[in-house]
Write an enzyme that holds these catalytic residues in place. Structure first.
Site, PDB file in Angstrom:
ATOM      1  N   ARG A  58       0.815  -1.220   0.000  1.00  0.00           N
ATOM      2  CA  ARG A  58       0.000   0.000   0.000  1.00  0.00           C
ATOM      3  C   ARG A  58       0.843   1.262   0.000  1.00  0.00           C
ATOM      4  NH1 ARG A  58      -2.636  -3.753   2.887  1.00  0.00           N
ATOM      5  NH2 ARG A  58      -1.784  -3.032   4.852  1.00  0.00           N
ATOM      6  N   GLU A  95       3.060  -6.333  13.003  1.00  0.00           N
ATOM      7  CA  GLU A  95       1.985  -6.544  13.974  1.00  0.00           C
ATOM      8  C   GLU A  95       1.431  -7.964  13.865  1.00  0.00           C
ATOM      9  OE1 GLU A  95      -1.278  -3.834  13.564  1.00  0.00           O
ATOM     10  OE2 GLU A  95      -2.138  -4.407  15.489  1.00  0.00           O
TER      11      GLU A  95
HETATM   12  P1  AMP Z   1       4.611  -2.407  11.515  1.00  0.00           P
HETATM   13  O1  AMP Z   1       5.864  -2.960  10.924  1.00  0.00           O
HETATM   14  O2  AMP Z   1       4.164  -3.156  12.713  1.00  0.00           O
HETATM   15  O3  AMP Z   1       4.731  -0.907  11.776  1.00  0.00           O
HETATM   16  O4  AMP Z   1       3.445  -2.622  10.461  1.00  0.00           O
HETATM   17  C1  AMP Z   1       3.231  -1.725   9.418  1.00  0.00           C
HETATM   18  C2  AMP Z   1       2.870  -2.444   8.152  1.00  0.00           C
HETATM   19  O5  AMP Z   1       1.874  -3.422   8.352  1.00  0.00           O
HETATM   20  C3  AMP Z   1       2.341  -1.469   7.125  1.00  0.00           C
HETATM   21  O6  AMP Z   1       2.833  -1.841   5.844  1.00  0.00           O
HETATM   22  C4  AMP Z   1       0.836  -1.623   7.209  1.00  0.00           C
HETATM   23  O7  AMP Z   1       0.248  -1.550   5.943  1.00  0.00           O
HETATM   24  C5  AMP Z   1       0.615  -2.992   7.827  1.00  0.00           C
HETATM   25  N1  AMP Z   1      -0.301  -2.963   8.966  1.00  0.00           N
HETATM   26  C6  AMP Z   1       0.013  -3.245  10.271  1.00  0.00           C
HETATM   27  N2  AMP Z   1      -1.041  -3.173  11.065  1.00  0.00           N
HETATM   28  C7  AMP Z   1      -2.073  -2.801  10.291  1.00  0.00           C
HETATM   29  C8  AMP Z   1      -3.468  -2.527  10.544  1.00  0.00           C
HETATM   30  N3  AMP Z   1      -3.992  -2.628  11.772  1.00  0.00           N
HETATM   31  N4  AMP Z   1      -4.240  -2.157   9.490  1.00  0.00           N
HETATM   32  C9  AMP Z   1      -3.719  -2.054   8.246  1.00  0.00           C
HETATM   33  N5  AMP Z   1      -2.430  -2.306   7.939  1.00  0.00           N
HETATM   34  C10 AMP Z   1      -1.608  -2.672   8.938  1.00  0.00           C
END
Ligand code: AMP
Length: 170
Positions: A58, A95
């Site tokens: 995205r 996550e």
């Molecule tokens: P992080 O590495 O934990 O900061 O996760 C960020 C990545 O995971 C980004 O590329 C987001 O698109 C995706 N992502 C993580 N959590 C969500 C969520 N609750 N909703 C949508 N996309 C998420």
């Protein structure tokens, strides 16, 4: 422009307990998408950024449009095995799972000014891996731009030595 109304919560996707922030309503609305791009490019003057690094998948949507607005190059940070030429890799946890990102070794030159772009900042693992990739190629990370930030996951703390901006906080 209030972006909140264009972000849809999808509970338990892609796993139980995760509330997925769905940006597709924003993308479907020309004025909302345009306003988001306007705000995400505002801190940067045309010519002040050499490369946007957009995170799969995205991040590509926002990063590509931002690169055109800023008149700079676009670099793709991709999931493993997708890039065709010589690439470097960084592993990270997100996550909901673990993954890795890669960028082409010839995509950033020493001292180039780089802005990293993704739709959402959660735990910061993805952002940190992207920063490491840019810095291994001796690029200079001048900012990170997100549409959405999940404040309660404290991703910002892991990347606090960099300018981080998000348009929406949850
Ligand atoms: P992080 O590495 O934990 O900061 O996760 C960020 C990545 O995971 C980004 O590329 C987001 O698109 C995706 N992502 C993580 N959590 C969500 C969520 N609750 N909703 C949508 N996309 C998420």
């Amino acid at each position: 422009m209030r972006f909140e109304s264009f972000i849809r919560d999808i509970p338990d996707f892609p796993k139980p307990g995760i509330i997925f922030k769905d940006i597709t309503p924003l993308l479907m609305d020309a004025a909302a998408f345009d306003a988001a791009l306007e705000r995400m490019t505002k801190p940067y003057q045309t010519g002040s950024v050499d490369k946007i690094v957009a995170i799969e998948s995205r991040g590509f949507i926002f990063g590509g449009a931002m690169a055109r607005r800023l008149g700079c190059g676009l670099v793709l940070a991709r999931k493993p095995g997708k890039l065709p030429a010589d690439a470097i890799r960084e592993e990270y946890t997100l996550e909901y799972g673990t993954n890795a990102l890669e960028i082409h070794t010839d995509s950033i030159r020493e001292d180039e000014r780089v802005v990293i772009v993704d739709d959402l900042l959660a735990t910061g693992g993805t952002a940190l891996a992207s920063i490491r990739l840019v810095e291994r190629l001796k690029g200079n990370v001048v900012g990170l731009e997100f549409l959405i930030e999940l404040d309660f996951l404290k991703g910002r703390e892991r990347i606090r030595q960099y300018p981080v901006r998000s348009q929406l906080h949850y």
